[in-house]
Design a protein around this motif. Structure first.
Motif, PDB file in Angstrom:
ATOM      1  N   TYR A   1     -14.883   3.624   4.125  1.00  0.00           N
ATOM      2  CA  TYR A   1     -14.160   3.574   2.848  1.00  0.00           C
ATOM      3  C   TYR A   1     -15.106   3.832   1.682  1.00  0.00           C
ATOM      4  CZ  TYR A   1     -15.900  -1.279   2.390  1.00  0.00           C
ATOM      5  OH  TYR A   1     -16.688  -2.403   2.298  1.00  0.00           O
TER       6      TYR A   1
ATOM      7  N   VAL B   1      -2.785  -3.977   9.241  1.00  0.00           N
ATOM      8  CA  VAL B   1      -2.332  -4.062   7.849  1.00  0.00           C
ATOM      9  C   VAL B   1      -1.694  -5.414   7.629  1.00  0.00           C
ATOM     10  CG1 VAL B   1      -0.832  -3.045   6.097  1.00  0.00           C
ATOM     11  CG2 VAL B   1      -1.887  -1.574   7.833  1.00  0.00           C
TER      12      VAL B   1
ATOM     13  N   LEU C   1      -6.287  -4.620   4.219  1.00  0.00           N
ATOM     14  CA  LEU C   1      -6.431  -3.744   5.380  1.00  0.00           C
ATOM     15  C   LEU C   1      -7.637  -4.222   6.173  1.00  0.00           C
ATOM     16  CD1 LEU C   1      -6.015  -0.249   3.659  1.00  0.00           C
ATOM     17  CD2 LEU C   1      -4.317  -1.440   5.057  1.00  0.00           C
TER      18      LEU C   1
ATOM     19  N   GLN D   1       0.453   0.802  -3.387  1.00  0.00           N
ATOM     20  CA  GLN D   1      -0.060   1.792  -2.433  1.00  0.00           C
ATOM     21  C   GLN D   1       0.344   1.490  -0.993  1.00  0.00           C
ATOM     22  OE1 GLN D   1      -0.827   4.076  -4.920  1.00  0.00           O
ATOM     23  NE2 GLN D   1      -2.261   4.765  -3.327  1.00  0.00           N
ATOM     24  N   LYS D   2       0.959   0.331  -0.770  1.00  0.00           N
ATOM     25  CA  LYS D   2       1.214  -0.121   0.598  1.00  0.00           C
ATOM     26  C   LYS D   2       2.116   0.850   1.359  1.00  0.00           C
ATOM     27  CE  LYS D   2       2.325  -4.234   3.282  1.00  0.00           C
ATOM     28  NZ  LYS D   2       2.670  -5.666   3.205  1.00  0.00           N
TER      29      LYS D   2
ATOM     30  N   SER E   1      -6.119   2.924  -1.301  1.00  0.00           N
ATOM     31  CA  SER E   1      -5.412   1.692  -0.941  1.00  0.00           C
ATOM     32  C   SER E   1      -5.348   0.715  -2.099  1.00  0.00           C
ATOM     33  CB  SER E   1      -6.108   1.027   0.249  1.00  0.00           C
ATOM     34  OG  SER E   1      -7.412   0.605  -0.114  1.00  0.00           O
TER      35      SER E   1
ATOM     36  N   VAL F   1       0.188   4.073   2.305  1.00  0.00           N
ATOM     37  CA  VAL F   1      -0.781   3.852   3.381  1.00  0.00           C
ATOM     38  C   VAL F   1      -0.074   3.757   4.731  1.00  0.00           C
ATOM     39  CG1 VAL F   1      -2.459   2.225   4.327  1.00  0.00           C
ATOM     40  CG2 VAL F   1      -2.486   2.754   1.879  1.00  0.00           C
TER      41      VAL F   1
ATOM     42  N   LEU G   1      -5.399  -4.135  -0.420  1.00  0.00           N
ATOM     43  CA  LEU G   1      -4.281  -3.190  -0.360  1.00  0.00           C
ATOM     44  C   LEU G   1      -3.308  -3.581  -1.468  1.00  0.00           C
ATOM     45  CD1 LEU G   1      -2.551  -0.949   0.958  1.00  0.00           C
ATOM     46  CD2 LEU G   1      -1.641  -2.701   2.501  1.00  0.00           C
TER      47      LEU G   1
END
Length: 229
Positions: A148, A200, A205, A218-219, A186, A222, A214
Motif C-alpha cells: 500500500y 475486509v 482492511l 470508498q468501501k 481505500s 473496494v 477503510l
C-alpha cells in the motif's frame, strides 16, 4: 475470474450476434463490434476492452492481420477468431502476437476456455514496475510487491513486502504512476494493492501483517473491485 469486456471485429452481422450470445452465456460482456479496420481501431481505443476478438476477413482494404499488427504496437491484447487457415494467412499471423487463434466454427465452451486461458496467460506475463528515488538511489519496484501507499504531508510512504520507502512526492503523484487495475484508494491517505487484502472489516482492511483504514465512502468501490480480480 472477472467478467471481461470484449470487443468483436467481424464483418458478418449474423456471426457477430452468435458471438455476442455465446459470450453472454459464458459470463462475458460484448461491449461493441466493428466490421472494418478503421472503425475497429477507433472504437477499441475509445472503449478500452479487456480483450478483442478479431476475424481475419474484414470489410475494406485492410484485414484482421493489419489490425493485429497495429494492436501489437499499442500492446493491446487480442485473439484471432477466424475460419481462415490457409498457409499464406497463417504465415502473416506468425508475425503478430495474438493470445490465441480460435478456429470457426467454435463451440461456446471452447470459446470460453480459449478466452480464459488467454487472459490467464496475459495477466501472468504482465509485470509493472515503479521507479523511485530513495536516499540517493534509484529503485525499480515490482508493483506486485507493493502492499500500500500512505500519505505523509507532501511525502508518501511506499510499503512493500520487504521494505518501506519514504519519497518526496504526494500520494496522488505516486498513485498516478501505478499501472494496471490492482490498486484502489481505500482512504484519503491510503492506496492499497487489492491482491494483498486478506479480509475486509467494518472500517479496516487486513493485509498480511497489518490493518489499514477503510473509509465509508470508498468501501463499496473496494469491495466491488475485490470481486473482479
Amino acid at each position: 475470474m472477472k467478467s471481461l469486456n470484449i470487443f468483436i471485429v467481424e464483418d458478418e452481422p449474423l456471426i457477430v450476434s452468435t458471438i455476442e450470445v455465446a459470450l453472454r452465456k459464458q459470463g462475458f460482456l460484448a461491449i461493441g463490434d466493428a466490421d472494418d479496420y478503421t472503425t475497429a481501431l477507433r472504437d477499441i481505443e475509445l472503449l478500452k476492452p479487456d480483450l478483442t476478438l478479431i476475424d481475419i476477413q474484414l470489410s475494406g482494404d485492410k484485414d484482421g492481420v493489419d489490425l493485429a499488427t497495429e494492436l501489437d504496437k499499442k500492446n493491446l491484447p487480442y485473439l484471432f477468431l477466424s475460419s481462415q487457415t490457409d498457409p499464406n494467412t497463417i504465415e502473416r499471423v506468425k508475425h503478430t502476437n495474438p493470445l490465441g487463434y480460435i478456429v470457426k466454427p467454435f463451440t461456446e465452451t471452447g470459446l470460453r476456455t480459449n478466452i480464459e486461458l488467454a487472459w490467464h496467460n496475459y495477466n501472468g506475463s504482465k509485470q509493472h514496475f515503479l521507479t523511485i528515488k530513495h536516499e540517493g538511489r534509484l529503485h525499480r519496484l515490482n508493483q506486485s510487491t507493493i502492499q500500500y501507499l500512505k500519505a505523509f504531508d507532501n511525502y508518501c510512504y511506499i510499503i512493500t513486502n520487504t521494505e518501506n520507502y519514504l519519497v518526496p512526492h504526494t500520494l496522488k503523484h505516486i498513485s498516478e504512476k501505478l499501472q494496471g487495475n490492482d490498486f484502489v484508494k481505500s482512504h484519503r491517505s491510503y492506496v492499497v494493492n487489492l491482491k494483498h487484502i486478506r479480509s475486509v472489516d467494518k472500517n479496516t482492511l487486513s493485509l498480511n501483517n497489518e490493518s489499514i483504514p477503510l473509509s465509508a465512502s470508498q468501501k463499496y468501490l473496494v469491495i466491488s473491485k475485490l470481486k473482479n480480480i
